[in-house]
Motif scaffolding. Structure first.
Motif, mmCIF file in Angstrom:
data_model
loop_
_atom_site.group_PDB
_atom_site.id
_atom_site.type_symbol
_atom_site.label_atom_id
_atom_site.label_comp_id
_atom_site.label_asym_id
_atom_site.label_seq_id
_atom_site.Cartn_x
_atom_site.Cartn_y
_atom_site.Cartn_z
ATOM 1 N N ALA A 39 0.814 -1.214 0.000
ATOM 2 C CA ALA A 39 0.000 0.000 0.000
ATOM 3 C C ALA A 39 0.854 1.274 0.000
ATOM 4 O O ALA A 39 0.305 2.374 -0.098
ATOM 5 C CB ALA A 39 -0.937 0.013 1.209
ATOM 6 N N TRP A 40 2.182 1.128 0.085
ATOM 7 C CA TRP A 40 3.021 2.312 0.200
ATOM 8 C C TRP A 40 2.856 3.298 -0.958
ATOM 9 O O TRP A 40 2.770 4.505 -0.717
ATOM 10 C CB TRP A 40 4.488 1.929 0.363
ATOM 11 C CG TRP A 40 5.416 3.110 0.325
ATOM 12 C CD1 TRP A 40 6.380 3.368 -0.593
ATOM 13 C CD2 TRP A 40 5.437 4.223 1.231
ATOM 14 N NE1 TRP A 40 7.015 4.560 -0.315
ATOM 15 C CE2 TRP A 40 6.451 5.106 0.801
ATOM 16 C CE3 TRP A 40 4.693 4.554 2.363
ATOM 17 C CZ2 TRP A 40 6.743 6.291 1.460
ATOM 18 C CZ3 TRP A 40 4.989 5.740 3.032
ATOM 19 C CH2 TRP A 40 5.996 6.596 2.582
ATOM 20 N N PRO A 41 2.810 2.883 -2.204
ATOM 21 C CA PRO A 41 2.642 3.879 -3.278
ATOM 22 C C PRO A 41 1.405 4.756 -3.079
ATOM 23 O O PRO A 41 1.428 5.941 -3.415
ATOM 24 C CB PRO A 41 2.531 3.022 -4.543
ATOM 25 C CG PRO A 41 3.300 1.790 -4.208
ATOM 26 C CD PRO A 41 2.996 1.530 -2.755
ATOM 27 N N ARG A 42 0.349 4.188 -2.530
ATOM 28 C CA ARG A 42 -0.865 4.970 -2.279
ATOM 29 C C ARG A 42 -0.692 5.880 -1.062
ATOM 30 O O ARG A 42 -1.044 7.064 -1.090
ATOM 31 C CB ARG A 42 -2.051 4.017 -2.068
ATOM 32 C CG ARG A 42 -3.392 4.694 -1.877
ATOM 33 C CD ARG A 42 -4.534 3.704 -1.922
ATOM 34 N NE ARG A 42 -4.573 2.804 -0.767
ATOM 35 C CZ ARG A 42 -4.164 1.540 -0.771
ATOM 36 N NH1 ARG A 42 -3.649 1.009 -1.866
ATOM 37 N NH2 ARG A 42 -4.236 0.787 0.305
ATOM 38 N N LEU A 43 -0.118 5.328 0.028
ATOM 39 C CA LEU A 43 0.076 6.126 1.240
ATOM 40 C C LEU A 43 1.123 7.207 1.031
ATOM 41 O O LEU A 43 1.081 8.252 1.690
ATOM 42 C CB LEU A 43 0.481 5.224 2.408
ATOM 43 C CG LEU A 43 -0.484 4.097 2.767
ATOM 44 C CD1 LEU A 43 -0.019 3.382 4.029
ATOM 45 C CD2 LEU A 43 -1.905 4.604 2.929
ATOM 46 N N ALA A 44 2.061 6.974 0.125
ATOM 47 C CA ALA A 44 3.121 7.944 -0.131
ATOM 48 C C ALA A 44 2.594 9.241 -0.715
ATOM 49 O O ALA A 44 3.316 10.244 -0.736
ATOM 50 C CB ALA A 44 4.168 7.338 -1.072
ATOM 51 N N ARG A 45 1.352 9.246 -1.176
ATOM 52 C CA ARG A 45 0.767 10.477 -1.720
ATOM 53 C C ARG A 45 0.210 11.379 -0.617
ATOM 54 O O ARG A 45 -0.089 12.549 -0.878
ATOM 55 C CB ARG A 45 -0.343 10.126 -2.721
ATOM 56 C CG ARG A 45 0.165 9.418 -3.968
ATOM 57 C CD ARG A 45 -0.863 9.438 -5.083
ATOM 58 N NE ARG A 45 -2.035 8.632 -4.755
ATOM 59 C CZ ARG A 45 -2.176 7.356 -5.081
ATOM 60 N NH1 ARG A 45 -1.212 6.726 -5.753
ATOM 61 N NH2 ARG A 45 -3.266 6.688 -4.770
ATOM 62 N N LEU A 46 0.040 10.842 0.593
ATOM 63 C CA LEU A 46 -0.487 11.647 1.704
ATOM 64 C C LEU A 46 0.611 12.556 2.259
ATOM 65 O O LEU A 46 1.781 12.171 2.286
ATOM 66 C CB LEU A 46 -1.005 10.738 2.820
ATOM 67 C CG LEU A 46 -2.200 9.845 2.490
ATOM 68 C CD1 LEU A 46 -2.500 8.923 3.666
ATOM 69 C CD2 LEU A 46 -3.424 10.683 2.136
ATOM 70 N N PRO A 47 0.249 13.755 2.730
ATOM 71 C CA PRO A 47 1.252 14.596 3.397
ATOM 72 C C PRO A 47 1.862 13.863 4.593
ATOM 73 O O PRO A 47 1.136 13.246 5.387
ATOM 74 C CB PRO A 47 0.449 15.818 3.847
ATOM 75 C CG PRO A 47 -0.723 15.859 2.922
ATOM 76 C CD PRO A 47 -1.058 14.429 2.626
ATOM 77 N N LEU A 48 3.171 13.915 4.688
ATOM 78 C CA LEU A 48 3.899 13.247 5.764
ATOM 79 C C LEU A 48 4.638 14.306 6.563
ATOM 80 O O LEU A 48 5.504 15.010 6.030
ATOM 81 C CB LEU A 48 4.883 12.232 5.185
ATOM 82 C CG LEU A 48 5.815 11.542 6.178
ATOM 83 C CD1 LEU A 48 5.031 10.655 7.139
ATOM 84 C CD2 LEU A 48 6.876 10.714 5.446
ATOM 85 N N PHE A 49 4.306 14.422 7.851
ATOM 86 C CA PHE A 49 4.910 15.428 8.727
ATOM 87 C C PHE A 49 6.036 14.775 9.527
ATOM 88 O O PHE A 49 5.825 13.778 10.219
ATOM 89 C CB PHE A 49 3.854 16.020 9.657
ATOM 90 C CG PHE A 49 2.784 16.780 8.918
ATOM 91 C CD1 PHE A 49 2.911 18.145 8.692
ATOM 92 C CD2 PHE A 49 1.662 16.122 8.433
ATOM 93 C CE1 PHE A 49 1.940 18.845 7.991
ATOM 94 C CE2 PHE A 49 0.676 16.814 7.732
ATOM 95 C CZ PHE A 49 0.823 18.174 7.508
ATOM 96 N N VAL A 50 7.243 15.352 9.418
ATOM 97 C CA VAL A 50 8.441 14.776 10.033
ATOM 98 C C VAL A 50 9.125 15.836 10.899
ATOM 99 O O VAL A 50 8.888 17.030 10.735
ATOM 100 C CB VAL A 50 9.412 14.251 8.951
ATOM 101 C CG1 VAL A 50 8.722 13.223 8.052
ATOM 102 C CG2 VAL A 50 9.961 15.398 8.103
ATOM 103 N N PRO A 51 10.012 15.404 11.825
ATOM 104 C CA PRO A 51 10.576 16.377 12.777
ATOM 105 C C PRO A 51 11.853 17.066 12.359
ATOM 106 O O PRO A 51 12.273 18.010 13.023
ATOM 107 C CB PRO A 51 10.836 15.499 14.010
ATOM 108 C CG PRO A 51 11.167 14.165 13.427
ATOM 109 C CD PRO A 51 10.307 14.019 12.202
ATOM 110 N N SER A 52 12.508 16.609 11.272
ATOM 111 C CA SER A 52 13.836 17.144 10.975
ATOM 112 C C SER A 52 14.191 16.934 9.510
ATOM 113 O O SER A 52 13.601 16.087 8.823
ATOM 114 C CB SER A 52 14.879 16.434 11.849
ATOM 115 O OG SER A 52 15.007 15.079 11.460
#
Length: 255
Positions: A204-217
């Motif tokens: 499912a990663w190709p689909r989830l990779a389209r969602l905004p991903l908030f990271v700390p650094s």
């Protein structure tokens, strides 16, 4: 900020606290812990390091679990009032130490090793000849802090207090939760957290990779982009305030 529906992936208690703060700003969140903290058994090496704590010119604490477990060891085996300066990667970790009456320095801008290394107080602490530094952390992890401090002439020891593990989940549980709850953003708090997210996503990663991903650094942002994440938002911090600021600046995606 109505419209955001976030997946929170920190250890359960931390995710629950973050969810409560986000809810006050109208942000909906769903908990899916990708890290579980497992304290290591106290051995002779750990006890010896704490007993000679007063030999270190600086103590660095890299996380909240390291702070809590380190203070518990200090209560049992360490000096009553440590005299040296303590340094934390992140304000929340620093607050745990401050509440115990320690002299703590924390970067004002950024919750990562790079920001900590820029602190004048840390540079001053390791400037003396044969400076010794103790780093409280989990098992393994980045070597950047020790490498940079050794280049400055310091001797560095590690006190490893816990290991992070991936909780057990059924296959496809991550993707099912995101889809069932119509989540439109993902939040990770560390490089290891992202690696677990990527692994559990599976096909499912190709689909989830389209969602905004908030990271700390920036470091975690680089990992995510290299893995194919399309919209990576560097919050420049792992605390709730940094995430809320990033959410205000990022448009809510239309699913």
């Amino acid at each position: 900020m109505n419209g955001w529906r976030l997946l929170l992936t920190r250890p359960h208690d931390e995710s629950a606290a973050l969810a409560s703060t986000l809810a006050e700003s109208g942000v909906v969140s769903s908990l899916f812990p990708l890290l579980e903290i497992e304290p290591l058994s106290v051995d002779d090496t750990q006890r010896a390091l704490i007993k000679r704590l007063d030999q270190y010119c600086a103590v660095i604490v890299v996380s909240k679990p390291a702070a809590r477990l380190g203070l518990a060891l200090l209560d049992q085996y360490g000096p009553q009032v440590p005299a040296q300066p303590w340094f934390s990667v992140g304000a929340a970790t620093g607050q745990i130490l401050i509440e115990r009456g320690l002299r703590v320095f924390t970067p004002a801008d950024g919750d990562d090793s790079e920001a900590l290394l820029e602190l004048p107080a840390l540079r001053e602490a390791v400037a003396c000849p044969a400076a010794q530094v103790l780093i409280l952390r989990g098992e393994g992890g980045r070597e950047l802090l020790a490498e940079r401090l050794r280049l400055q002439g310091a001797n560095v020891d590690y006190l490893e207090l816990y290991r992070r593990r991936l909780p057990d989940y059924p296959p496809a549980a991550l993707a099912r939760q995101i889809e069932a709850e119509r989540l439109n953003g993902l939040v990770v708090s560390s490089g290891q957290g992202f690696e677990h997210l990527h692994r559990l996503a599976g096909d499912a990663w190709p689909r989830l990779a389209r969602l905004p991903l908030f990271v700390p650094s920036p470091r975690v942002a680089e990992l995510a982009r290299a893995a194919g994440a399309q919209t990576v938002v560097d919050c420049r911090g792992a605390n709730a305030a940094a995430l809320l600021t990033a959410l205000r600046e990022q448009p809510v995606p239309v699913l």
